[in-house]
Structures are given as C-alpha cells and as structure tokens.
Design an enzyme around this catalytic site. Structure first.
Site, mmCIF file in Angstrom:
data_model
loop_
_atom_site.group_PDB
_atom_site.id
_atom_site.type_symbol
_atom_site.label_atom_id
_atom_site.label_comp_id
_atom_site.label_asym_id
_atom_site.label_seq_id
_atom_site.Cartn_x
_atom_site.Cartn_y
_atom_site.Cartn_z
ATOM 1 N N TYR A 182 104.253 -33.163 -17.790
ATOM 2 C CA TYR A 182 105.219 -34.073 -18.417
ATOM 3 C C TYR A 182 106.439 -34.376 -17.534
ATOM 4 C CZ TYR A 182 102.708 -34.176 -22.909
ATOM 5 O OH TYR A 182 101.777 -34.374 -23.907
ATOM 6 N N GLY A 221 97.141 -27.198 -17.900
ATOM 7 C CA GLY A 221 98.342 -26.369 -17.754
ATOM 8 C C GLY A 221 98.327 -25.131 -18.632
ATOM 9 N N VAL A 222 99.482 -24.827 -19.188
ATOM 10 C CA VAL A 222 99.613 -23.617 -20.000
ATOM 11 C C VAL A 222 98.782 -23.747 -21.281
ATOM 12 C CG1 VAL A 222 101.777 -24.300 -21.166
ATOM 13 C CG2 VAL A 222 101.262 -21.891 -20.817
ATOM 14 N N ASP A 223 98.660 -24.954 -21.795
ATOM 15 C CA ASP A 223 97.848 -25.221 -22.987
ATOM 16 C C ASP A 223 96.391 -24.800 -22.738
ATOM 17 O OD1 ASP A 223 97.142 -26.211 -25.469
ATOM 18 O OD2 ASP A 223 97.412 -28.325 -24.968
#
Ligand code: AR6
Length: 172
Positions: free
Chosen positions: A124, A31-33
């Site tokens: 999540y 994801g954004v991570d």
C-alpha cells in the site's frame, strides 16, 4: 503501559492478538496477510468468509476479529489500512483509524497483549516514517487512556522500519 519493538515475523509472536494488514475483501493476499493465513491455516479464512457473508467487505480503517487458527496467538485482528496516494489528511486519518479500531476491538475481546505489523507500508506504499509516526502517536494516545492493554509489540519485518521505530520510541 509497555511498548516493545522487535524485528521479525508476526506469525511467531505469542500474544493474545496479532493484527493483520488485510484488504477490504478479507479473503487474503500477499505480504503479512499471506504469511498469517499460510501459518494459521484455513480456519482463519473460513471465519473471514463468514464475517463477509454477515457484514460485507471491511471498510478502510475498520477492523474485524477471528480465531488465530494454528498460530501461537489467540486472535487475529484484521484491519484495512489506506493505500497511499500522494498523501492527504484522509489517508493519515484512515491509518490512525486502523490502529485505534484494532485496539478498540482488542479490548472488547479481553485482549491484554497485542502485536502490530507496519500497516500500509508494504504493497500500500505508505511512506514508512510517516506511517510510523501515526502508529506510535495513535497507540500511545490509546494506551494512555485505557490500561487494559498491558503490552503492545510493534513487529517490524524489515530493518528500515525497525530503525525508524527505534528512533521514534527512544524520543520519549
Ligand atoms: N511479519 C511482520 N511483518 C511483515 C511480515 C511478517 N511475516 N511480512 C511482511 N511484513 P503488506 P500493506 C511487513 O504489503 O502495505 C496484502 O496483499 C512488510 O514488510 O503486508 O498494508 C493485503 O492483502 C510491511 O512493512 O501490507 C493487502 O492487499 C508491512 O508488513 C495489502 O497487502 C505491511 O506490508 C495491504 O498492504
């Protein structure tokens, strides 16, 4: 106080700090991570490792700050949102904490402009409308009490979140 809404990629935003929806290992993920570590280069992970060595894992709702490496931002604030599990007040409180603790860390480092992704609404599985309400309420409350942040940007990657935020922010 100014709240801006955009649809796009948070790694491209030129602000003092961008917030990462990390996990408690602080060692990267999808994801954004994943996007932040890929675009920012290895300096971010190196600093995350040093923080891990010093203070251990990052608890849900807490935040840590690192360099932004090659990104246009100066800092990345890594926060850990809660995993949605059918919904209870604890999850909502922890999501709110993630926003508030990121902002507290930001002002401590002299950050005036900051961009947030939609924490916990990807892997999540936090329901997007509930997450957006919590995010908007938390940052509005914070900005009303602390004038050191001059611009806060909500960066929505997908149109669904963008539309939800757009509606929420137009209410008042
Ligand atoms: N810019 C802005 N937002 C983005 C980007 C981007 N480049 N890419 C994705 N998003 P997620 P979580 C949005 O899954 O739910 C990671 O593996 C995405 O559309 O990144 O908090 C971590 O390591 C969604 O709305 O984070 C953790 O293990 C939002 O970012 C776990 O995922 C959050 O989705 C954290 O899960």
């Amino acid at each position: 106080m100014k709240i801006t809404l955009i649809q796009g990629d948070i790694t491209q935003i030129k602000v003092d700090a961008i917030v990462n929806a990390a996990n408690s290992s602080l060692l990267g993920g999808g994801g954004v991570d994943g996007a932040i570590h890929r675009a920012g280069g290895p300096a971010i992970l190196e600093e995350c490792r040093r923080i891990r060595d010093r203070q251990g894992r990052c608890a849900t709702g807490e935040a840590v700050i690192t360099t932004a490496g090659k990104l246009p931002a100066k800092y990345v604030i890594h926060t850990v949102g809660p995993v949605w599990n059918k919904g209870n007040d604890e999850e909502k409180r922890l999501l709110r904490n993630a926003y508030i603790n990121s902002l507290l860390l930001a002002v401590k480092h002299g950050v005036e402009t900051i961009a947030f992704p939609n924490i916990s609404t990807g892997v999540y599985h936090f329901p997007k409308p509930i997450a957006a309400e919590i995010a908007v309420a938390a940052v509005k409350e914070f900005l009303a009490q602390d004038n050191r942040i001059t611009n806060l940007v909500f960066v929505c990657h997908e149109k669904e979140n963008y539309d939800i935020y757009s509606e929420l922010l137009s209410r008042n």
